[in-house]
Design a protein around this motif. Structure first.
Motif, PDB file in Angstrom:
ATOM      1  N   TRP A 139       1.100  -1.495  -0.073  1.00 56.53           N
ATOM      2  CA  TRP A 139      -0.098  -0.412   0.348  1.00 56.53           C
ATOM      3  C   TRP A 139       0.611   1.298  -0.106  1.00 56.53           C
ATOM      4  N   GLU A 140       0.553   2.240  -0.748  1.00 54.95           N
ATOM      5  CA  GLU A 140       0.909   3.993  -0.640  1.00 54.95           C
ATOM      6  C   GLU A 140      -0.037   4.422  -0.543  1.00 54.95           C
ATOM      7  N   LEU A 141       0.323   5.265   0.463  1.00 54.06           N
ATOM      8  CA  LEU A 141      -1.018   6.370   0.836  1.00 54.06           C
ATOM      9  C   LEU A 141      -0.478   7.556   0.319  1.00 54.06           C
ATOM     10  N   PRO A 142      -1.063   8.725   0.201  1.00 53.20           N
ATOM     11  CA  PRO A 142      -0.592   9.934   0.445  1.00 53.20           C
ATOM     12  C   PRO A 142      -0.302  10.432   2.203  1.00 53.20           C
ATOM     13  N   TRP A 143       0.764  11.447   2.081  1.00 52.89           N
ATOM     14  CA  TRP A 143       0.929  12.495   3.156  1.00 52.89           C
ATOM     15  C   TRP A 143       0.160  13.551   2.800  1.00 52.89           C
ATOM     16  N   ASP A 144      -0.474  14.387   4.088  1.00 46.60           N
ATOM     17  CA  ASP A 144      -0.691  15.296   3.728  1.00 46.60           C
ATOM     18  C   ASP A 144      -0.271  16.336   4.932  1.00 46.60           C
ATOM     19  N   PRO A 145       1.103  16.687   4.862  1.00 49.64           N
ATOM     20  CA  PRO A 145       1.195  16.996   6.119  1.00 49.64           C
ATOM     21  C   PRO A 145       0.695  18.778   7.338  1.00 49.64           C
ATOM     22  N   LYS A 146      -0.082  19.490   6.484  1.00 47.59           N
ATOM     23  CA  LYS A 146      -1.203  20.285   6.991  1.00 47.59           C
ATOM     24  C   LYS A 146      -2.241  19.725   7.787  1.00 47.59           C
ATOM     25  N   ALA A 147      -2.742  17.918   6.967  1.00 45.78           N
ATOM     26  CA  ALA A 147      -3.822  17.382   7.769  1.00 45.78           C
ATOM     27  C   ALA A 147      -2.824  16.673   9.407  1.00 45.78           C
TER      28      ALA A 147
END
Length: 334
Positions: free
Chosen positions: A165-173
């Protein structure tokens, strides 16, 4: 090569299908990958590193509009524009992971020369197979749905050794969640255990009193900080669990998908029924316990070496014993 992946919903099913995109990106790196997905599940695929494009559709809205005055005309217009956009992409391959008539229609609309899907006996709606021209019967050893999805890549010569699995990383979240946990007095070394009492339908929900018993024992006996997650129309369940506890749990704030991802990435354990957040936790590598009554844990459970699927002895969620869940939780935490 232009490849369309058709997997519309739900959140858990889309997460189960994500290793298909990873396998294609690894084995056919030059391919242009497009995923066609329901608008509600779009957030989990937005900015995904393995995808070149994501096309959202809203079949739920179409169904609501269809029965209104002039709604059928509006739906026809939306479908016509979508079909034109899909055809303009000139796909070479379309892979239908959904197995429904609606996903079959979208697969056919791509105009791809090679349209891959499940064989009749493995489609959720057998008529789906009419829209594909390469039909795959998963091998006997592909018990879990994740493995069955990956088996559809065989006609392309792609065989994934194991799902990734590859999931996006959201720094603000991530920052917003860290601020929330800090405000609640949660320290980095604290054992944060997430419980999610909600599910898509009542038959998949474990009783709140069972959740409360496990939550209390985790807080008192395991020294965990219990985090109660909730989605739309589920806050009352989370508050009901909290009211039954002597140890004060954390009630999660309303979260977007990226914020829920950040919470689960921070958690030491997730306990939930067969629902999207459970599979999100498993995809992140968070140890997870799935509670299964009407659905089969061996096919639909959280996937991974640090995951457990507990199956009801009689098909009802209430028959899953809190003591068994607590024992599984302690095993994973230790």
């Amino acid at each position: 090569m232009k490849i369309a992946i058709v997997k519309l919903s739900s959140l858990g099913d889309v997460l189960h299908a994500l290793p298909v995109a990873r396998a294609l990106r690894r084995h056919v790196p030059e391919a242009h990958l497009t995923w066609i997905v329901e608008a509600r599940e779009f957030a989990i695929l937005k900015d995904h590193p393995d995808l070149d494009a994501v096309v959202p559709v809203d079949t739920r809205l179409w169904r609501r509009l269809f029965w209104r005055p002039a709604g059928a005309v509006e739906v026809g217009g939306k479908l016509s524009r979508l079909t034109e956009r899909i055809r303009r992409a000139r796909f070479d391959v379309a892979i239908d992971l959904q197995g429904l008539i609606k996903s079959g229609l979208l697969t056919a609309y791509t105009g791809a020369a090679l349209r891959i899907g499940f064989a009749f006996a493995h489609c959720r709606e057998p008529l789906n197979a009419l829209f594909t021209n390469r039909r795959v019967t998963p091998p006997r050893e592909a018990v879990h749905i994740v493995e069955q999805y990956l088996s559809l890549l065989a006609p392309l010569g792609v065989r994934a050794a194991r799902p990734v699995w590859e999931l996006p990383w959201d720094p603000k979240a991530e920052q917003r969640i860290e601020e929330f946990l800090s405000e609640q007095g949660v320290k980095p070394r604290d054992r944060l255990v997430a419980l999610n009492p909600g599910a898509g339908r009542p038959s998949k929900r474990w009783p709140v009193e069972h959740f409360a018993r496990v939550a209390e024992r985790l807080a008192v006996e395991a020294g965990a900080r219990v985090l109660l997650l909730w989605g739309p129309d589920e806050e009352a369940m989370a508050r009901s669990i909290a009211a039954r506890m002597t140890a004060r749990p954390l009630l999660a704030p309303p979260t977007t998908i990226p914020e829920l991802t950040a919470l689960l990435r921070r958690s030491a354990l997730m306990v939930a029924g067969d629902t999207g957040p459970l599979h999100l936790a498993a995809a992140l590598g968070t140890p997870s316990i799935g509670l299964y009554g009407p659905t089969r844990a061996e096919r639909n459970g959280p996937y991974g070496p640090r995951c457990r699927g507990l199956q009801s002895p009689n098909g009802t969620m209430a028959a899953i014993a809190p003591d068994d869940v607590f024992a599984a939780a302690m095993e994973l935490l230790e």
